[in-house]
Write an enzyme that holds these catalytic residues in place. Structure first.
Site, PDB file in Angstrom:
ATOM      1  N   GLU A  81      69.144  -6.205 -77.811  1.00 30.99           N
ATOM      2  CA  GLU A  81      67.903  -6.165 -78.579  1.00 30.99           C
ATOM      3  C   GLU A  81      67.087  -7.448 -78.481  1.00 30.99           C
ATOM      4  O   GLU A  81      65.932  -7.487 -78.895  1.00 30.99           O
ATOM      5  CB  GLU A  81      68.219  -5.860 -80.049  1.00 30.99           C
ATOM      6  N   GLU A 112      91.893  -4.044 -74.574  1.00 29.34           N
ATOM      7  CA  GLU A 112      91.832  -5.232 -75.426  1.00 29.34           C
ATOM      8  C   GLU A 112      93.101  -6.073 -75.343  1.00 29.34           C
ATOM      9  O   GLU A 112      93.127  -7.218 -75.792  1.00 29.34           O
ATOM     10  CB  GLU A 112      91.583  -4.843 -76.879  1.00 29.34           C
TER      11      GLU A 112
END
Length: 273
Positions: A81, A112
């Site tokens: 953004e 992960e």
């Protein structure tokens, strides 16, 4: 190190399946109300990290977010953004997620848990001492993030983190940790809920405060925003009309001519002088 995994503690609620929809959403909302207060307690830590981010970006460095699952996705969201909101390069704020871009939409099993992939991902972007790396992990125990930050520390790369447990392994390896302790989740262990909300609030602060410090806001307006749709073109037109005290028709012509609000203001003032 006294570490308690509060994000995994049993919910304050039970028999959720017996609740009505109204009871469920009322209880979720009750829990959500506590999140901004938890963030408030962490503001001194947030400030310290932001000061480091601003310092690095001012000398040409970049901000890296890295995480797994929800945490990784939130970092990517915040990074993605920045270009449309502040008109910066897509390479200025970079979000990395365990398992790569495919993990944005679908979970990649055991990604992960890698102790090497995090640093490999950073290396692929030619990470250097000019940059800063912020690990995001609600639990503060994600190997993908922890081991990457350990390597960063060994190479004099500034590190920070956003986690929702105190004294976690991730905080321990971060030079500038942010710990927002939101307590047990409504659904036990579902850290996409309060913990995710807390992380998003902190991420908002980091990039917004940083971009303001870098001069990307004038007054309270996003004068460097990318005019990527009609809504933003209309917003930019109104900004110019108000700032320069001209008609919206004149403002739109300026915007079309110069491409964004900042350029239009600067060139308008130059032409008048």
């Amino acid at each position: 190190m006294n570490f308690e995994k509060i994000t995994e503690k049993d919910s304050n609620y039970d028999n959720l399946e017996k609740m009505s929809v109204n009871e469920i959403i009322t209880n979720i909302n009750t829990e959500d109300k506590t999140v901004p207060l938890a963030v408030e307690k962490a503001l001194p830590q947030v400030r310290k990290l932001i000061e480091q981010v601003v310092s690095k970006l001012k000398i040409g460095g970049r901000l890296f977010y890295m995480g797994a699952g929800t945490s990784g996705r939130l970092g990517i969201l915040d990074a993605s953004e920045c270009p449309p909101t502040f008109g910066v390069s897509h390479d200025l704020v970079i979000g990395l997620i365990a398992g790569g871009d495919k993990a944005i939409r679908k979970a990649v099993e055991f990604a992960e848990d890698s102790k090497t992939q995090g640093w490999d991902d950073l290396k692929s972007h030619n990470i250097s001492e000019k940059d800063i790396v912020v690990g995001i992990a609600a639990s503060g125990t994600t190997p993908y993030v922890i081991h990457a930050l350990e390597v960063c520390n060994s190479k004099n790369i500034i590190t920070g983190c956003i986690t929702c447990n105190e004294n976690s392994p991730l905080s321990y390896v971060s030079k500038f940790p942010i710990e927002v302790v939101v307590g047990p989740e409504f659904v036990t262990g579902s850290s996409r809920m309060k913990a995710g909300t807390a992380q998003k609030l902190v991420l908002n602060m980091i990039t917004t405060a940083t971009m303001i410090q870098l001069g990307k806001i004038k007054g309270n307006k996003m004068i460097d925003m990318q005019l990527s749709n009609h809504k933003l073109v209309n917003r930019g037109t109104r900004m110019l009309a108000m700032e320069l005290n001209i008609s919206e028709s004149e403002a739109k012509d300026l915007l079309n001519k110069y491409g964004n609000v900042r350029n239009a203001i600067n060139n308008f003032n130059d032409e008048r002088n």
